[in-house]
Design an enzyme around this catalytic site. Sequence first.
Site, short mmCIF file in Angstrom:
data_model
loop_
_atom_site.label_atom_id
_atom_site.label_comp_id
_atom_site.label_asym_id
_atom_site.label_seq_id
_atom_site.Cartn_x
_atom_site.Cartn_y
_atom_site.Cartn_z
N TYR A 115 1.04 -1.37 -0.11
CA TYR A 115 -0.05 0.25 0.02
C TYR A 115 1.08 1.56 0.16
O TYR A 115 0.03 2.56 0.43
CB TYR A 115 -1.38 -0.46 1.20
CG TYR A 115 -0.57 -0.33 2.56
CD1 TYR A 115 0.49 0.98 3.49
CD2 TYR A 115 -0.55 -1.18 3.25
CE1 TYR A 115 0.12 0.34 4.56
CE2 TYR A 115 -0.45 -1.99 4.12
CZ TYR A 115 0.51 -0.38 5.29
OH TYR A 115 0.97 -0.13 5.69
N LYS B 281 5.74 4.78 4.92
CA LYS B 281 6.10 3.71 4.08
C LYS B 281 5.95 4.39 2.35
O LYS B 281 6.99 4.00 1.38
CB LYS B 281 5.54 2.78 3.53
CG LYS B 281 5.51 1.70 4.75
CD LYS B 281 6.87 1.15 5.07
CE LYS B 281 6.61 -0.08 6.21
NZ LYS B 281 8.27 -1.14 6.22
#
Length: 287
Positions: A151, A167
């Site tokens: 994701y 991330k």
Amino acid sequence: MFTSDTLSEQTILITGGGSGLGLAMAKKFAALGSNIAICGRTKEKLKKAAKAISEAGTGAVEVRYYEADVRDHDRIQEMIVQIVSDFGRMTGLVNNAAGNFLSASEDLSPGGFKAVVDIVLHGSFNCTHAFGNYLIDEEQEGNILNMVTTYSESTGSAFVLPSACGKAGVLAMTRSLAYEWATYGIRLNAIAPGPFPTKGAWSRLVPDEDAEEQFLSKIPAKRYGDKEELANLAAFLMSDMAPYITGECVVIDGGERLGAGQFNFIDKLAPREKLKQFFKAMHEKGS
Ligand code: HXC
């Protein structure tokens, strides 16, 4: 083919290498001949892990552990200097340490958001910055591998906002520096794992058996990933087998990310044989 000297001559630091996927990568790299440094916050965990990594390694490998929180820039710089002094040099870094928990985003405290982004994004920057500077100063080539998620890129994810933001930043850092530091012979790549059950992740992210079932039902391969599969991919990217791969993010998820395909749902309507009969009947009817 990997051999017991595929990663020989290397000294690789794996952050969060005391458990889960970090530990699996450390064992694999050691089995392929690399010296290993691991870091984390809990001494007892690191000590136990270092022993397991040594046992998995080929005879000559050296394994050391360092108590360090990746959020602490000064401590990380000091640790990199220490690793170079202990091993003679450092050739690779895996930014694996992460933090994550489930929360409705409207209920997140600024401290909760900061804790995860600090570990994931600032922690990866701190290690990359310290290691990159060492490589540049020494005129030495090196490898950096960043663990992101499926994701990180196009979708983000509900209920894990700090992780999704952190991330995504790590992925941007991977690509930015892959270009900027190619001139120094430094490669940066990322791995985006789908669901790989580990105690650290599952205890925080999979609330109960129902959620576990939902998780599994999204994976067309109909199984979770095996840590060994991820470790093999990481070893390949860290090795001399991949000298021309940089700035890449390799997804390893059994096809989970492809779930948005428009007609994928048809597979869930009936067993495959029944579907085939149905498709045949449609064809014969001329529709
Ligand atoms: C809401 C929470 C929370 C929760 C902590 N906080 N847990 N908020 N729900 N479940 C808030 C606290 O209230 C506090 O906010 C702030 O976060 C800091 O919490 P601390 O416990 O003091 O922080 P710390 O000890 O540094 O712990 C960091 C952590 C923790 C991220 C919260 O979970 C941790 O150490 N995690 C490391 C391991 C981990 O998470 N592994 C899973 C990675 S899995 P205030 O406002 O009071 O300051 C992964 C894979 C993704 O990333 C892909 C999966 C498929």
